[in-house]
Design an enzyme around this catalytic site. Structure first.
Site, mmCIF file in Angstrom:
data_model
loop_
_atom_site.group_PDB
_atom_site.id
_atom_site.type_symbol
_atom_site.label_atom_id
_atom_site.label_comp_id
_atom_site.label_asym_id
_atom_site.label_seq_id
_atom_site.Cartn_x
_atom_site.Cartn_y
_atom_site.Cartn_z
ATOM 1 N N HIS A 82 -59.501 60.871 -56.606
ATOM 2 C CA HIS A 82 -58.654 60.776 -56.631
ATOM 3 C C HIS A 82 -58.316 60.160 -55.848
ATOM 4 C CE1 HIS A 82 -54.916 62.717 -56.818
ATOM 5 N NE2 HIS A 82 -55.233 63.145 -55.274
ATOM 6 N N ARG A 168 -41.644 72.285 -50.447
ATOM 7 C CA ARG A 168 -42.276 71.995 -50.057
ATOM 8 C C ARG A 168 -41.542 70.000 -49.767
ATOM 9 N NH1 ARG A 168 -48.533 69.819 -51.471
ATOM 10 N NH2 ARG A 168 -47.862 69.693 -49.313
ATOM 11 N N LYS A 187 -56.115 70.472 -58.911
ATOM 12 C CA LYS A 187 -55.187 69.628 -59.888
ATOM 13 C C LYS A 187 -56.441 69.081 -59.750
ATOM 14 C CE LYS A 187 -52.093 68.202 -57.347
ATOM 15 N NZ LYS A 187 -51.213 67.565 -57.369
HETATM 16 N N1 URA Z 1 -50.454 64.842 -53.657
HETATM 17 C C1 URA Z 1 -50.564 65.685 -54.549
HETATM 18 O O1 URA Z 1 -51.445 66.024 -55.056
HETATM 19 N N2 URA Z 1 -50.411 66.708 -53.375
HETATM 20 C C2 URA Z 1 -49.556 66.352 -52.210
HETATM 21 O O2 URA Z 1 -49.848 67.795 -51.521
HETATM 22 C C3 URA Z 1 -50.299 65.131 -51.081
HETATM 23 C C4 URA Z 1 -50.090 64.608 -52.394
#
Ligand code: URA
Ligand code: CA
Length: 433
Positions: A82, A168, A187
């Site tokens: 990631h 957010r 995730k």
């Molecule tokens: N990428 C994400 O998936 N979440 C975040 O909070 C910031 C970057």
């Protein structure tokens, strides 16, 4: 349990328990906690921070707020990669077939672009016919047969994160390390990863503008990965200038093909070897990073990695002939050269601003509803630290309109030419615990 008491607890800087965090996430996901209370809690977290234990509980609660992929029927250790985001970051397109070609299973779920440029899915969709919607059982079969599939994230993956991220975004609580760390890691865990390689970017084109913040984010994610029983490591990489030479969806597919042919930009190629070696070691296909790098080099130089890319495209319904004839992807109506205004050394190519220039051409989305134009983008011919003479072509704009004056202005304002300039390091640090 009352939400108001939990907000107060965090406001006073105390730690929330596992039960309290699970209560908050499950009630919020089920619309039983209103956005105004959640906003107050997010702001309290922003100011008071969280312990590693709290972040781990938060991550796992978010991961289990929806569907959790079961990849146990895929043989081998599933390593996910990631990136926290960059401009012209073509690595996933290259790494997926490269790593799969040394027998590491790549079962990857990717996202669309959040920021200014396209995400991996947008880039894959630049390949005619390529399908990113694949059922879970087909996905598992593809990886078992072919070692690789890259598909779109299931709609029900970590729904708590989806809701929280949107909140957010409008409450000035995005750039909080516990919230970013839990968002990303939830995730990855929901997507079924056994082990995780994180590319934490730093610089103008990244979330974390400075190295200290990137380091804190990387350490936090590595520690919560370990606490959640997922072996996790992080590479802190430089994103002050774009990675590689191409920014834009079709252009990056072409760049990926060139890299798999061994003719890619040096920085991008090196980044793929660095991240790929970590993945191969975590998957236990090599004992050392050096051994892993040798395996990957052999796969690339022999053409096996390129063949794997063709196979992956074919498996997912795409036109694999583009690998032999990549020029078929270059369909932008205009190619416009941007020259250096003076002689000297390139000191700066501000990554996020060049990303915005590509977005203005149509390579990324201003709003979620925008359609992407796969053909457009930028191709850099020079990078930071290189000498140029007045009139040399710095980059080429690929556009479907001739009206690119504003784009050229933005580009010229964000490429600095001076007396001296130094190539930035590609990788700042590697963090394993
Ligand atoms: N990428 C994400 O998936 N979440 C975040 O909070 C910031 C970057
Ligand atoms: Ca690139």
């Amino acid at each position: 349990m009352r939400m108001v008491d939990l907000i107060e607890k965090k406001r006073e800087g105390q730690s929330l328990s596992k039960q309290e965090i699970e209560f908050i996430i499950s009630e919020y996901t089920n619309n039983q906690i209103p956005d105004y209370q959640m906003s107050a809690l997010l702001m309290a977290i922003f100011f008071k921070d969280m312990t590693d234990e709290e972040i781990t509980h938060l991550t796992l609660a978010m991961a289990h707020s929806g569907e959790v992929m079961d990849l146990t029927s895929i043989e081998g250790i599933k390593v996910d990669k990631h990136s926290t985001g960059g401009v012209g970051d073509t690595t996933t397109l290259i790494l997926a077939p490269l790593v799969a070609s040394v027998d590491v299973p790549v079962a990857k779920m990717s996202g669309r672009g959040l920021g200014y440029t396209g995400g991996t899915l947008d880039k894959l969709e630049a390949i005619p016919g390529f399908k990113i919607e694949v059922s879970e059982s087909q996905f598992v079969d593809l990886v078992n047969e072919s070692k690789v599939a890259v598909i779109g994230q299931s709609g029900d993956l970590a729904p708590a994160d989806k809701k929280l991220y949107a909140l957010r975004d409008v409450t000035a609580t995005v750039d909080s390390i516990p919230l970013i760390a839990s968002s990303i890691m939830s995730k990855k865990i929901a997507a079924g990863a056994d082990a995780i390689v994180l590319d934490v970017t730093t610089g103008d084109g990244a979330f974390m503008k400075n190295l200290d913040d990137a380091r804190r984010l990387a350490h936090t994610m590595v520690r919560i990965g370990a606490l959640a029983n997922r072996q996790t490591m992080a590479v802190i990489s430089d994103m002050s200038q774009p990675l590689g030479e191409a920014i834009g969806n079709s252009l990056e597919v072409v760049e990926a093909i060139e890299t798999l042919q061994g003719n890619g930009p040096e920085d991008l190629t090196e980044m793929c070897y660095a991240l790929g070696s970590q993945m191969v070691v975590l998957a236990k296909k090599a004992d050392t990073l050096e051994e892993a790098r040798e395996l990957l080099k052999e796969a690339l130089e022999s053409g096996r990695a390129l063949e794997k890319f063709k196979e992956m495209i074919h498996n997912q319904g795409g036109d694999a002939s583009i690998v032999d004839e990549p020029e078929k992807l270059l369909t932008a109506r205009y190619e416009i050269a941007v020259p250096a205004k003076k002689s000297g050394v390139i000191q700066q190519m501000v990554a996020n601003e060049l990303g915005i220039a590509a977005m203005m051409l149509g390579a990324g989305r201003k709003t979620k509803e925008d359609e992407i134009d796969h053909a457009v983008g930028l191709k850099l011919h020079k990078k930071v630290g290189e000498s140029v003479s007045e009139g040399d072509v710095l980059l080429t704009i690929f556009s479907n309109t001739e009206d690119v004056e504003e784009v050229i202005e933005l580009i010229q304002a964000n490429i600095t030419i001076g007396e001296t300039g130094e190539e930035p390091p590609l990788i700042h640090e590697i963090i394993t615990e």
